[in-house]
Design a protein around this motif. Structure first.
Motif, PDB file in Angstrom:
ATOM      1  N   ASP A 153       0.784  -1.206  -0.031  1.00  0.00           N
ATOM      2  CA  ASP A 153       0.076  -0.005   0.126  1.00  0.00           C
ATOM      3  C   ASP A 153       0.770   1.171  -0.042  1.00  0.00           C
ATOM      4  OD1 ASP A 153      -2.386  -1.365  -0.020  1.00  0.00           O
ATOM      5  OD2 ASP A 153      -2.894  -1.059   2.141  1.00  0.00           O
ATOM      6  N   LEU A 154       2.159   1.139  -0.015  1.00  0.00           N
ATOM      7  CA  LEU A 154       3.057   2.322  -0.169  1.00  0.00           C
ATOM      8  C   LEU A 154       3.811   2.596  -1.314  1.00  0.00           C
ATOM      9  CD1 LEU A 154       4.805   2.084   3.519  1.00  0.00           C
ATOM     10  CD2 LEU A 154       2.754   3.551   2.746  1.00  0.00           C
ATOM     11  N   HIS A 155       3.773   3.877  -1.831  1.00  0.00           N
ATOM     12  CA  HIS A 155       4.582   4.144  -2.897  1.00  0.00           C
ATOM     13  C   HIS A 155       5.730   4.986  -2.277  1.00  0.00           C
ATOM     14  CE1 HIS A 155       5.638   5.555  -6.793  1.00  0.00           C
ATOM     15  NE2 HIS A 155       5.786   6.725  -6.568  1.00  0.00           N
ATOM     16  N   VAL A 156       6.775   4.762  -2.601  1.00  0.00           N
ATOM     17  CA  VAL A 156       8.269   5.520  -2.064  1.00  0.00           C
ATOM     18  C   VAL A 156       8.997   6.129  -3.218  1.00  0.00           C
ATOM     19  CG1 VAL A 156      10.110   5.216  -0.523  1.00  0.00           C
ATOM     20  CG2 VAL A 156       8.003   3.748  -0.083  1.00  0.00           C
ATOM     21  N   GLU A 157       9.568   7.160  -3.138  1.00  0.00           N
ATOM     22  CA  GLU A 157      10.432   7.608  -4.045  1.00  0.00           C
ATOM     23  C   GLU A 157      11.722   8.568  -3.135  1.00  0.00           C
ATOM     24  OE1 GLU A 157       8.469  10.543  -6.618  1.00  0.00           O
ATOM     25  OE2 GLU A 157       7.081   9.135  -7.013  1.00  0.00           O
ATOM     26  N   GLN A 158      12.840   8.326  -3.903  1.00  0.00           N
ATOM     27  CA  GLN A 158      13.990   8.964  -3.142  1.00  0.00           C
ATOM     28  C   GLN A 158      13.881  10.557  -3.542  1.00  0.00           C
ATOM     29  OE1 GLN A 158      17.572   7.442  -5.041  1.00  0.00           O
ATOM     30  NE2 GLN A 158      17.366   5.493  -3.863  1.00  0.00           N
ATOM     31  N   THR A 159      13.881  11.195  -2.636  1.00  0.00           N
ATOM     32  CA  THR A 159      13.837  12.933  -2.821  1.00  0.00           C
ATOM     33  C   THR A 159      15.013  13.546  -2.273  1.00  0.00           C
ATOM     34  OG1 THR A 159      12.999  13.013  -0.558  1.00  0.00           O
ATOM     35  CG2 THR A 159      11.212  12.623  -2.250  1.00  0.00           C
ATOM     36  N   GLY A 160      15.981  12.954  -1.885  1.00  0.00           N
ATOM     37  CA  GLY A 160      17.236  13.687  -1.684  1.00  0.00           C
ATOM     38  C   GLY A 160      18.081  13.101  -0.727  1.00  0.00           C
ATOM     39  N   GLU A 161      18.990  13.710  -0.291  1.00  0.00           N
ATOM     40  CA  GLU A 161      20.027  13.184   0.668  1.00  0.00           C
ATOM     41  C   GLU A 161      20.334  14.313   1.713  1.00  0.00           C
ATOM     42  OE1 GLU A 161      22.820   9.607  -1.315  1.00  0.00           O
ATOM     43  OE2 GLU A 161      23.489  11.751  -1.505  1.00  0.00           O
ATOM     44  N   VAL A 162      20.466  14.047   3.007  1.00  0.00           N
ATOM     45  CA  VAL A 162      21.293  14.670   3.966  1.00  0.00           C
ATOM     46  C   VAL A 162      22.628  14.468   4.381  1.00  0.00           C
ATOM     47  CG1 VAL A 162      19.243  15.811   4.848  1.00  0.00           C
ATOM     48  CG2 VAL A 162      19.872  13.826   5.883  1.00  0.00           C
ATOM     49  N   THR A 163      23.244  15.246   4.524  1.00  0.00           N
ATOM     50  CA  THR A 163      25.027  14.624   5.266  1.00  0.00           C
ATOM     51  C   THR A 163      24.941  14.855   6.720  1.00  0.00           C
ATOM     52  OG1 THR A 163      25.618  15.506   3.175  1.00  0.00           O
ATOM     53  CG2 THR A 163      27.254  15.105   4.907  1.00  0.00           C
ATOM     54  N   TYR A 164      25.260  13.847   7.539  1.00  0.00           N
ATOM     55  CA  TYR A 164      25.898  13.748   8.918  1.00  0.00           C
ATOM     56  C   TYR A 164      27.479  14.261   8.931  1.00  0.00           C
ATOM     57  CZ  TYR A 164      21.355  12.653  10.427  1.00  0.00           C
ATOM     58  OH  TYR A 164      19.816  12.968  10.396  1.00  0.00           O
ATOM     59  N   ARG A 165      27.990  14.909   9.854  1.00  0.00           N
ATOM     60  CA  ARG A 165      29.200  15.256  10.066  1.00  0.00           C
ATOM     61  C   ARG A 165      29.468  14.906  11.479  1.00  0.00           C
ATOM     62  NH1 ARG A 165      31.916  16.543   5.479  1.00  0.00           N
ATOM     63  NH2 ARG A 165      30.682  17.175   4.005  1.00  0.00           N
ATOM     64  N   MET A 166      30.947  14.818  11.784  1.00  0.00           N
ATOM     65  CA  MET A 166      31.475  14.358  13.173  1.00  0.00           C
ATOM     66  C   MET A 166      31.867  15.891  13.736  1.00  0.00           C
ATOM     67  SD  MET A 166      34.295  11.873  14.724  1.00  0.00           S
ATOM     68  CE  MET A 166      33.486  10.416  14.209  1.00  0.00           C
ATOM     69  N   ILE A 251      28.804  10.866   6.675  1.00  0.00           N
ATOM     70  CA  ILE A 251      27.527   9.844   6.086  1.00  0.00           C
ATOM     71  C   ILE A 251      26.607  10.617   5.604  1.00  0.00           C
ATOM     72  CG2 ILE A 251      26.385   8.230   7.332  1.00  0.00           C
ATOM     73  CD1 ILE A 251      28.599   7.864   9.555  1.00  0.00           C
ATOM     74  N   GLN A 252      26.351   9.797   4.425  1.00  0.00           N
ATOM     75  CA  GLN A 252      25.104  10.424   3.745  1.00  0.00           C
ATOM     76  C   GLN A 252      23.723   9.590   4.426  1.00  0.00           C
ATOM     77  OE1 GLN A 252      25.228  12.843   1.648  1.00  0.00           O
ATOM     78  NE2 GLN A 252      27.216  13.008   1.930  1.00  0.00           N
ATOM     79  N   GLN A 253      22.612  10.282   4.385  1.00  0.00           N
ATOM     80  CA  GLN A 253      21.305   9.596   4.631  1.00  0.00           C
ATOM     81  C   GLN A 253      20.369   9.845   3.449  1.00  0.00           C
ATOM     82  OE1 GLN A 253      19.797   7.458   7.233  1.00  0.00           O
ATOM     83  NE2 GLN A 253      18.279   7.446   5.487  1.00  0.00           N
ATOM     84  N   THR A 254      19.771   9.110   2.965  1.00  0.00           N
ATOM     85  CA  THR A 254      18.853   9.364   1.883  1.00  0.00           C
ATOM     86  C   THR A 254      17.616   9.577   2.467  1.00  0.00           C
ATOM     87  OG1 THR A 254      20.001   7.752   0.518  1.00  0.00           O
ATOM     88  CG2 THR A 254      17.403   8.075  -0.047  1.00  0.00           C
ATOM     89  N   VAL A 255      16.975  10.647   1.951  1.00  0.00           N
ATOM     90  CA  VAL A 255      15.524  10.989   2.227  1.00  0.00           C
ATOM     91  C   VAL A 255      14.414  10.574   1.226  1.00  0.00           C
ATOM     92  CG1 VAL A 255      13.938  13.074   2.904  1.00  0.00           C
ATOM     93  CG2 VAL A 255      16.373  12.930   3.539  1.00  0.00           C
ATOM     94  N   HIS A 256      13.451   9.858   1.931  1.00  0.00           N
ATOM     95  CA  HIS A 256      12.275   9.379   0.850  1.00  0.00           C
ATOM     96  C   HIS A 256      10.982  10.103   1.075  1.00  0.00           C
ATOM     97  CE1 HIS A 256      14.973   5.867   0.330  1.00  0.00           C
ATOM     98  NE2 HIS A 256      15.145   5.974   1.589  1.00  0.00           N
ATOM     99  N   GLY A 257      10.255  10.321   0.080  1.00  0.00           N
ATOM    100  CA  GLY A 257       8.705  10.483   0.209  1.00  0.00           C
ATOM    101  C   GLY A 257       8.033   9.451  -0.064  1.00  0.00           C
ATOM    102  N   ALA A 258       7.060   9.252   0.773  1.00  0.00           N
ATOM    103  CA  ALA A 258       6.104   8.216   0.694  1.00  0.00           C
ATOM    104  C   ALA A 258       4.826   8.514   0.790  1.00  0.00           C
ATOM    105  CB  ALA A 258       6.381   7.185   1.915  1.00  0.00           C
ATOM    106  N   VAL A 259       3.820   7.837  -0.119  1.00  0.00           N
ATOM    107  CA  VAL A 259       2.456   8.527  -0.193  1.00  0.00           C
ATOM    108  C   VAL A 259       1.701   6.931  -0.279  1.00  0.00           C
ATOM    109  CG1 VAL A 259       2.693  10.516  -1.240  1.00  0.00           C
ATOM    110  CG2 VAL A 259       2.570   8.660  -2.641  1.00  0.00           C
ATOM    111  N   HIS A 260       0.134   6.709   0.072  1.00  0.00           N
ATOM    112  CA  HIS A 260      -0.560   5.587  -0.519  1.00  0.00           C
ATOM    113  C   HIS A 260      -0.304   5.226  -1.748  1.00  0.00           C
ATOM    114  CE1 HIS A 260      -3.603   3.016  -0.390  1.00  0.00           C
ATOM    115  NE2 HIS A 260      -3.472   2.706   0.915  1.00  0.00           N
ATOM    116  N   VAL A 261      -0.248   4.002  -2.348  1.00  0.00           N
ATOM    117  CA  VAL A 261       0.017   3.735  -3.472  1.00  0.00           C
ATOM    118  C   VAL A 261      -1.466   4.308  -4.449  1.00  0.00           C
ATOM    119  CG1 VAL A 261      -1.252   1.730  -3.449  1.00  0.00           C
ATOM    120  CG2 VAL A 261       0.578   1.715  -5.001  1.00  0.00           C
ATOM    121  N   ARG A 262      -2.414   4.494  -3.903  1.00  0.00           N
ATOM    122  CA  ARG A 262      -3.582   4.993  -4.529  1.00  0.00           C
ATOM    123  C   ARG A 262      -3.008   6.484  -4.890  1.00  0.00           C
ATOM    124  NH1 ARG A 262      -9.354   3.169  -1.840  1.00  0.00           N
ATOM    125  NH2 ARG A 262      -9.678   4.812  -3.017  1.00  0.00           N
ATOM    126  N   ASP A 263      -2.561   7.138  -4.167  1.00  0.00           N
ATOM    127  CA  ASP A 263      -2.110   8.588  -4.312  1.00  0.00           C
ATOM    128  C   ASP A 263      -1.071   9.107  -5.214  1.00  0.00           C
ATOM    129  OD1 ASP A 263      -4.619   9.186  -2.765  1.00  0.00           O
ATOM    130  OD2 ASP A 263      -3.442   9.351  -0.844  1.00  0.00           O
TER     131      ASP A 263
END
Length: 296
Positions: A153-166, A251-263
């Protein structure tokens, strides 16, 4: 038909176990059994076969499952349609990963409102697991998250990345970081895997947190070292409270956007995803799923 009966059936479709479903729903096993019997009586067919090893969907159960999902979604949409939204035609509920909210929520909300000016918004910070559950149930319209759940029931897309630093209050070089003075960040399973592969000597540090604000607070308050979002690292360095550990790997972290698959093709959700993607310099193609994730 009561909604809790449908919810119980759909949970059993996932767990295939009456005891586990009872635990997840906070009811007794007899309640789960009673709800399923009521549903089977209503449809006039057995939906599960039971055994000591668990429960399996019958052919009729497999046929009924997508309709049960539609019933749950339809009920959520009906509630959504009559929810008070002031003078706006509709209210959209947006969930944003806790760690992203402080830095990005203002920019995103401004973009949402500019893209959909006649829409009201309710925005809250949350964790990935809860956002996925809310999207599946229909009580959330968009989730911006780190760890999407694989679900039909989920539709997921990659929308970008954020970076973490020490950053650190004590050291300038990675070799000088001591595990006992290190705050081990655990922002997502993907982040943890990268971290432990890059820094195995710090993987078992005794203190940890899953929020940048908490890691920064512990590092600054008690002294030590830890990973924080790049913007937070820059702010801490600018005020002199911490300094970057220059040779520590980002360290890179992918950010995802998710919606219901019907949307996934609806104009409102496409616009929301485009706003999030444009913030990272990426415009998601309409309907393009996350690479490697099967979509219905």
């Amino acid at each position: 038909m009561q909604l809790d009966v449908i919810e119980t059936f759909l949970d059993l479709c996932e767990t295939r176990n009456f005891r586990r479903t009872a635990e997840r729903l906070g009811v007794t096993q007899s309640t789960v059994s009673g709800r399923l019997k009521a549903l089977e009586a209503a449809v006039g067919r057995p939906l599960f076969t039971r055994s000591r090893s668990g429960a399996e969907l019958t052919t009729e159960g497999m046929q009924f499952e997508p309709h049960a999902r539609s019933l749950r979604r339809g009920w959520a949409e009906a509630l959504h349609a009559v929810r008070h939204s002031g003078g706006a035609a509709v209210t959209l509920r947006i969930g944003i990963q806790h760690d992203l909210a402080a830095d990005h929520i203002g920019d995103w909300l401004a973009g949402f409102r500019a893209s959909l000016p006649d829409t009201a918004f309710y925005v809250e910070a949350d964790y990935s697991a809860q956002m996925c559950a809310d999207l599946i149930s229909g009580s959330l319209d968009l989730g911006v998250m780190y760890s999407p759940r694989a679900h039909p029931d989920l539709h997921v897309e990659q929308t970008g990345e954020v970076t973490y630093r020490m950053v650190s209050t004590e050291v300038d070089r990675l070799a000088d970081v001591r595990p006992e003075r290190y705050v081990r960040a655990n922002f997502s399973p993907a982040f943890q895997r990268q971290h432990d592969a890059l820094l195995p000597g710090l993987a078992s540090a005794p203190l940890g947190s899953g929020l940048t604000a908490a890691v920064a607070g512990l590092v600054v308050g008690s002294g030590g070292t830890g990973y924080v979002l790049e913007r937070t690292a820059e702010a801490l360095a600018a005020t002199g409270r911490c300094r970057p550990v220059a040779d520590a790997p980002p360290i890179q972290q992918t950010v995802h956007g998710a919606v219901h698959v019907r949307d996934r093709h609806r104009p409102m959700q496409r616009r929301l995803l485009a706003v999030v993607g444009s913030h990272f310099g990426r415009i998601p193609a309409a309907g393009r799923p996350l690479a490697g994730r099967r979509q219905p």
